[in-house]
Design a protein around this motif. Structure first.
Motif, short mmCIF file in Angstrom:
data_model
loop_
_atom_site.label_atom_id
_atom_site.label_comp_id
_atom_site.label_asym_id
_atom_site.label_seq_id
_atom_site.Cartn_x
_atom_site.Cartn_y
_atom_site.Cartn_z
N VAL A 37 0.82 -1.22 0.00
CA VAL A 37 0.00 0.00 0.00
C VAL A 37 0.85 1.26 0.00
O VAL A 37 0.67 2.14 -0.86
N PRO A 38 1.80 1.44 0.93
CA PRO A 38 2.61 2.67 0.88
C PRO A 38 3.49 2.76 -0.37
O PRO A 38 3.71 3.86 -0.89
N TRP A 39 3.96 1.61 -0.86
CA TRP A 39 4.80 1.64 -2.07
C TRP A 39 3.99 2.19 -3.25
O TRP A 39 4.45 3.08 -3.98
N LEU A 40 2.76 1.68 -3.42
CA LEU A 40 1.92 2.15 -4.52
C LEU A 40 1.52 3.62 -4.33
O LEU A 40 1.53 4.41 -5.29
N ALA A 41 1.18 3.99 -3.11
CA ALA A 41 0.74 5.37 -2.85
C ALA A 41 1.87 6.37 -3.12
O ALA A 41 1.64 7.43 -3.73
N ILE A 42 3.07 6.05 -2.69
CA ILE A 42 4.19 6.97 -2.89
C ILE A 42 4.59 7.02 -4.36
O ILE A 42 4.94 8.08 -4.89
N ARG A 43 4.51 5.89 -5.05
CA ARG A 43 4.81 5.88 -6.49
C ARG A 43 3.79 6.72 -7.25
O ARG A 43 4.14 7.45 -8.19
N LEU A 44 2.53 6.62 -6.88
CA LEU A 44 1.49 7.44 -7.53
C LEU A 44 1.74 8.92 -7.31
O LEU A 44 1.57 9.74 -8.23
N GLU A 45 2.14 9.28 -6.09
CA GLU A 45 2.39 10.68 -5.79
C GLU A 45 3.50 11.26 -6.66
O GLU A 45 3.48 12.44 -7.01
N ALA B 212 0.40 17.64 3.14
CA ALA B 212 1.48 16.64 3.16
C ALA B 212 1.41 15.70 4.37
O ALA B 212 1.58 14.48 4.22
N PRO B 213 1.14 16.21 5.59
CA PRO B 213 1.07 15.28 6.73
C PRO B 213 -0.06 14.26 6.61
O PRO B 213 0.02 13.17 7.17
N LEU B 214 -1.12 14.62 5.86
CA LEU B 214 -2.26 13.71 5.72
C LEU B 214 -1.98 12.57 4.74
O LEU B 214 -2.75 11.61 4.68
N ASN B 215 -0.91 12.69 3.97
CA ASN B 215 -0.58 11.63 3.04
C ASN B 215 -0.31 10.32 3.78
O ASN B 215 -0.87 9.27 3.45
N ALA B 216 0.52 10.40 4.82
CA ALA B 216 0.81 9.20 5.61
C ALA B 216 -0.42 8.75 6.39
O ALA B 216 -0.61 7.54 6.62
N VAL B 217 -1.26 9.70 6.82
CA VAL B 217 -2.51 9.33 7.50
C VAL B 217 -3.39 8.50 6.57
O VAL B 217 -3.96 7.47 6.97
N ALA B 218 -3.50 8.94 5.31
CA ALA B 218 -4.31 8.21 4.34
C ALA B 218 -3.74 6.82 4.09
O ALA B 218 -4.49 5.83 3.98
N ILE B 219 -2.42 6.73 4.01
CA ILE B 219 -1.77 5.42 3.81
C ILE B 219 -2.08 4.51 4.99
O ILE B 219 -2.46 3.34 4.82
N GLY B 220 -1.94 5.04 6.21
CA GLY B 220 -2.20 4.23 7.39
C GLY B 220 -3.65 3.77 7.47
O GLY B 220 -3.92 2.60 7.78
N LEU B 221 -4.59 4.66 7.16
CA LEU B 221 -6.00 4.29 7.19
C LEU B 221 -6.33 3.23 6.14
O LEU B 221 -7.13 2.32 6.38
N LEU B 222 -5.71 3.36 4.96
CA LEU B 222 -5.95 2.37 3.91
C LEU B 222 -5.39 1.01 4.31
O LEU B 222 -6.03 -0.03 4.08
N VAL B 223 -4.21 0.99 4.93
CA VAL B 223 -3.64 -0.26 5.43
C VAL B 223 -4.56 -0.87 6.49
O VAL B 223 -4.83 -2.08 6.49
N LEU B 224 -5.07 -0.03 7.39
CA LEU B 224 -5.98 -0.51 8.44
C LEU B 224 -7.26 -1.09 7.84
O LEU B 224 -7.71 -2.17 8.24
N ALA B 225 -7.85 -0.38 6.88
CA ALA B 225 -9.10 -0.85 6.27
C ALA B 225 -8.90 -2.16 5.51
O ALA B 225 -9.70 -3.10 5.63
#
Length: 413
Positions: free
Chosen positions: A196-204, A216-229
């Protein structure tokens, strides 16, 4: 509603006292733990919580997820490679030795069977730097000691987790039925945490997207929430997924890591303090009174013998100074991961759940009180200006007396 009100009041008090806590033995963690104890059913009865309550399990799960995610961000692969020698000793040798010594104590002091004793050892093996914040958060304390404690505490939660999961299944007599399922959940959690973080950071980093500084701080929040979901949807192990995701972001997303670092630590700290309040509310005078002398002896030995002995063996011929080694041996506080692992055992309903939780809870409470009230004392031994004025004057006078002392002639003269 009463729990939210109490948490808000205690949080405000803790914020107002935070500067004092950084200078003295007062600890924010102790404030929340003590507040939970006082407002719980055992004392004033202002907050009613039960270990089986969905609020308790959900809060503990979310808080540990956030803690492991931020821990992983603190120790990316590049950080581990650059200064791995001392943390490697603590994790590769110190962690399993601490687990084994604690298990031996549980077996022969308390009388648990071997599998239950190993489970107690796995629960209490992880450490938490938040209860030694005056030491690890002070730039004037030797860097290698701070790095050692930070990396060790950041990694050992995730390393201990598989042992807790497997041993809990064995205690519940489910190992033969679900060992493949447990292994799949652990591997799937790691896979989600990496993908999930690999794909998200590559997309960015593609030309179609750009993240504003404000978001910018919410980027990692979104990654974490997506991993949790995704972890919840696939029944993957959430905690390993969180830890793997944090490490992945720290390894390939240096910009995302820097933007999220302070914000993420505040989120994790808030959730951790809320969980400590709830943990304190689960305790009561009757709870402590019901623990026999063997339990108290075990808890003290787990803090005073298990980790110090394990770390002493781990750091033989390591080149670590005696003062730094003593600090590392002492500061193995049993932190938030141990709280959640203990709650997992209590919620599992296994036959030995209550005695295991009692040992774990007592050890954690003693650890929070002892470690969080001595970190400033140990930090002062490394940083003279942190010493109280009277102690600084005594040391100054002592140095002057030594300088004035006449040099006696030797026999050769």
């Amino acid at each position: 509603m009463s729990l939210l009100l109490v948490f808000a009041v205690v949080l405000l008090v803790a914020v107002l006292l935070s500067a004092l806590a950084h200078r003295t033995v007062l600890s924010t963690a102790v404030v929340f733990l003590a507040a939970g104890f006082l407002v719980g059913d055992g004392v004033f009865g202002l907050v009613h919580v039960d270990a089986a309550s969905p609020v308790v399990s959900s809060l503990a799960e979310l808080a540990l997820f956030a803690v492991l995610f931020t821990d992983g961000m603190r120790v990316g692969w590049n950080d581990l490679r650059s200064a791995w020698r001392l943390p490697g000793r603590a994790l590769g040798l110190g962690l399993p030795l601490t687990l084994l010594v604690t298990a031996v104590l549980a077996r022969y002091v308390v009388g648990l069977d071997w599998v239950e004793s190993l489970l107690v050892g796995a629960i209490l093996a992880p450490t938490d730097p938040v209860f030694a914040s005056a030491l690890v958060g002070n730039d004037k304390v030797p860097g290698r000691l701070r790095h050692l404690l930070n990396v060790e505490s950041g990694v050992n939660d995730g390393l201990a987790l598989p042992f807790v999961v497997v041993l809990l299944a064995v205690v519940a007599h489910d190992a033969q039925l679900h060992v493949l399922e447990i292994g799949w959940e652990l591997l799937l959690g790691i896979a989600i945490g990496i993908a999930v973080p690999w794909l998200a950071i590559r997309l960015e980093r593609t030309r179609w997207f750009a993240v504003s500084e404000q978001y910018a701080p919410l980027n990692a929040v979104a990654i974490g929430l997506l991993v949790l979901a995704l972890g919840k949807a696939t029944h993957a192990n959430l905690f390993l997924a969180a830890f793997a995701a944090g490490i992945t972001v720290a390894t390939i997303g240096h910009k995302e890591r820097a933007a999220f670092e302070h914000f993420g630590e505040l989120i994790a700290e808030t959730l951790k303090l809320a969980a400590l309040l709830v943990f304190g509310a689960l305790l009561s005078p009757a709870f402590f009174g019901g623990i026999g002398w063997a339990g108290w002896v075990f808890a003290l030995l787990a803090l005073l013998v298990a980790r110090p002995a394990a770390l002493w063996l781990s750091f033989l011929r390591s080149g670590l100074g005696a003062r730094e080694q003593l600090a590392a041996m002492w500061f193995g506080p049993k932190g938030f991961a141990s709280v959640v692992y203990g709650l997992l055992v209590l919620a599992s309903g296994v036959a030995a759940a209550e005695p295991i939780f009692a040992l774990v809870a007592l050890t954690i409470v003693l650890s929070i009180v002892l470690h969080s009230s001595t970190d400033i004392v140990v930090a002062r031994s490394f940083v003279p200006e942190l010493m109280p004025a009277w102690q600084q004057r005594l040391e100054t006078r002592g140095r002057r007396l030594l300088q004035r002392r006449p040099v006696l002639p030797t026999t050769e003269d």
